[in-house]
Design a protein around this motif. Structure first.
Motif, PDB file in Angstrom:
ATOM      1  N   VAL A  76       0.833  -1.205   0.000  1.00 20.83           N
ATOM      2  CA  VAL A  76       0.000   0.000   0.000  1.00 20.83           C
ATOM      3  C   VAL A  76       0.868   1.255   0.000  1.00 20.83           C
ATOM      4  N   GLU A 102       0.837   4.305  -2.739  1.00 17.66           N
ATOM      5  CA  GLU A 102       0.461   5.664  -2.349  1.00 17.66           C
ATOM      6  C   GLU A 102       1.613   6.651  -2.527  1.00 17.66           C
ATOM      7  N   ARG A 123       1.560   7.561  -6.138  1.00 13.81           N
ATOM      8  CA  ARG A 123       0.451   8.477  -6.429  1.00 13.81           C
ATOM      9  C   ARG A 123       0.748   9.881  -5.886  1.00 13.81           C
ATOM     10  N   GLN A 134     -12.022   0.588  11.210  1.00 18.40           N
ATOM     11  CA  GLN A 134     -12.497   0.475   9.826  1.00 18.40           C
ATOM     12  C   GLN A 134     -13.864   1.121   9.644  1.00 18.40           C
ATOM     13  N   ARG A 155     -12.335   6.291   6.336  1.00 19.81           N
ATOM     14  CA  ARG A 155     -12.820   6.174   4.961  1.00 19.81           C
ATOM     15  C   ARG A 155     -12.231   4.920   4.313  1.00 19.81           C
ATOM     16  N   SER A 156     -12.868   4.481   3.219  1.00 21.49           N
ATOM     17  CA  SER A 156     -12.437   3.235   2.581  1.00 21.49           C
ATOM     18  C   SER A 156     -11.023   3.337   2.016  1.00 21.49           C
ATOM     19  N   THR A 157     -10.577   4.565   1.713  1.00 26.77           N
ATOM     20  CA  THR A 157      -9.219   4.740   1.175  1.00 26.77           C
ATOM     21  C   THR A 157      -8.157   4.789   2.268  1.00 26.77           C
ATOM     22  N   GLU A 158      -8.578   4.916   3.519  1.00 25.83           N
ATOM     23  CA  GLU A 158      -7.648   4.996   4.647  1.00 25.83           C
ATOM     24  C   GLU A 158      -7.484   3.599   5.243  1.00 25.83           C
ATOM     25  N   LEU A 159      -6.328   3.024   5.052  1.00 28.48           N
ATOM     26  CA  LEU A 159      -6.121   1.609   5.356  1.00 28.48           C
ATOM     27  C   LEU A 159      -5.325   1.432   6.637  1.00 28.48           C
ATOM     28  N   PRO A 187      -4.048   8.512   2.482  1.00 36.33           N
ATOM     29  CA  PRO A 187      -3.684   9.087   1.180  1.00 36.33           C
ATOM     30  C   PRO A 187      -4.322  10.466   1.004  1.00 36.33           C
ATOM     31  N   THR A 214      -4.001  13.270   2.295  1.00 43.37           N
ATOM     32  CA  THR A 214      -4.432  13.911   3.544  1.00 43.37           C
ATOM     33  C   THR A 214      -3.221  14.473   4.268  1.00 43.37           C
TER      34      THR A 214
END
Length: 440
Positions: free
Chosen positions: A296, A300, A303, A345, A349-353, A367, A369
């Motif tokens: 991950v 990231e 990106r 979880q 948010r779904s993008t924050e792992l 990501p 942020t």
């Protein structure tokens, strides 16, 4: 001087024998950990430990099994201080020093010894059949190794045995199925080539017969010769036609079988790829594990560099987690870890792992942020965790955590940013816990 030319073998260095395996998390590392523990308990001598170490490096599994079995059969040696301050060294091959024998091990220890013996036998029997350079297979042993390095109980050992058996059986079965499918595909392709060759041979013989008939008809043939040529031509033409029809049917059947085996091979390769993806998750909490976090973070960072957007990592450590284990038991501790990940979880948010990197240590990747915004999100998680509470068998505990946030810097590796986040997290711990600090 040594006139005979025989050099004495230098003494083994305890620090170098059975040292940590570089990048090792697989079955070999598990056996190495166990042998190191046997050496520390005095169940094997330094010389025997050296033999195990060499056998592990040479993949000599029968030798490994022999010496580990020998150590497990012995009792731990209680080291007593010598009267004159001089160290005593056991004679080579004489086994551990027996100057201070221990009492008969308690029943639970006997269960653990028997279980460890079964585990070593299973590993040593299976290792010659396995592909040890398969990274996904080796990494599946990481959580098993972590389970064995924690405080060992019959329950934990039983779970480790079951996991080892499942990993080994699945890997062997998948390797066998894949090899069978590939072998069958190869056999079918060989048959197709042979069949094509037979068609060519048949038509070649037919051409030869035609040439012979042409020669017979080239002169002044009588009626009997013409009749014989016509009869032979009809028979040969029918034979070639039957051969071609049979070959076409065989080729059609072969094509269907080839397509079937190709599908099977692709299916097995897909299963192996899924297995590789599965090893990116922590088996207890289903959060990412270290390998998943590395993947991950790599994506990231790429990106963030491409689109010039921020990237923040937060290191989290649950406060006073040991008190849950001590007061409610390790099963409650496992449930508490699952409760934390589930709550996180739901809040993120779904993008924050989220990834689990240690016993009660976690990392959250944010990501696109900045550090200030991710601190707000972490504080919301802290409030929700305190509000929901943790319930176990009628008892309630308030869970809190301390966090350290670090914004990614161009060119910074995962290890470097985690080191900064970890420093900030300990600053939060020292500042009273249940806090979040941004790294400088």
């Amino acid at each position: 001087m040594n006139p005979g030319g025989n050099k004495r073998k230098p003494p083994l260095d305890p620090a170098s024998v059975l040292g940590p395996t570089v990048g090792g998390h697989g079955p070999v590392a598990i056996v190495r950990d166990l042998a190191r523990e046997l050496l520390q308990q005095g169940r094997i001598t330094l010389d025997e430990a050296g033999r195990i170490d060499g056998a592990l490096r040479d993949h000599d599994w029968p030798t490994v099994r022999t010496y580990v079995d020998l150590g497990l059969a012995r009792r731990p040696v209680a080291k007593a201080a010598p009267d004159n301050g001089a160290a005593t060294t056991p004679a080579p091959g004489a086994g551990p020093t027996a100057s201070a024998p221990s009492r008969e091990p308690p029943a639970e220890d006997q269960v653990l010894i028997a279980g460890l013996l079964r585990m070593v036998m299973r590993l040593c029997d299976a290792l010659p059949k396995l592909v040890l350079n398969d990274r996904s297979f080796v990494e599946r042993f990481a959580p098993i190794r972590a389970l064995l390095t924690a405080r060992l109980t019959p329950e934990r050992l039983g779970e480790a045995e079951a996991r080892i058996a499942a990993v080994i059986d699945q890997q062997i079965e998948m390797q066998r199925d894949l090899e069978d499918a590939r072998s069958s595909l190869k056999d079918m392709l060989t048959m197709v080539v042979d069949r094509l060759g037979s068609i060519g041979n048949t038509t070649a013989r037919f051409q030869q017969r035609i040439s012979g008939y042409q020669e017979e008809l080239g002169g002044q043939p009588d009626v009997l010769v013409v009749a014989r040529v016509v009869g032979g031509l009809l028979a040969d033409t029918k034979l070639v036609s039957e051969e071609i029809e049979k070959s076409q049917q065989d080729l059609a059947d072969a094509r269907r079988k080839v397509e079937s085996y190709e599908l099977r091979v692709r299916s097995l390769e897909h299963e192996l790829a899924q297995t590789a993806r599965m090893v990116q998750n922590d088996p207890l909490t289903h959060a990412l594990n270290r390998r998943g976090l590395e993947e991950v973070f790599r994506i990231e960072v790429s990106r963030s560099s491409r689109y010039r957007v921020p990237l923040t990592v937060v290191m989290i450590d649950l406060d006073d987690f040991k008190s849950i284990n001590d007061s409610l038991g390790h099963a409650a501790g496992d449930r508490a870890l699952v409760h934390f990940v589930t709550t996180a979880q739901a809040c993120l948010r779904s993008t924050e792992l989220i990834a689990r990197t240690g016993g009660e240590e976690f990392v959250v990747v944010f990501p696109a942020t900045g550090a200030a915004d991710c601190v707000d999100a972490i504080r919301r998680l802290q409030r929700e965790l305190e509000r929901s509470g943790f319930q176990y068998e009628g008892q309630s505990r308030v869970m809190t955590f301390s966090g350290g946030a670090a914004a990614w810097r161009e060119g910074e590796s995962l290890a470097q940013i985690l080191r900064r986040a970890d420093t900030a997290m300990y600053e939060a711990k020292n500042g009273g816990k249940d806090r979040v600090v941004i790294a400088g």
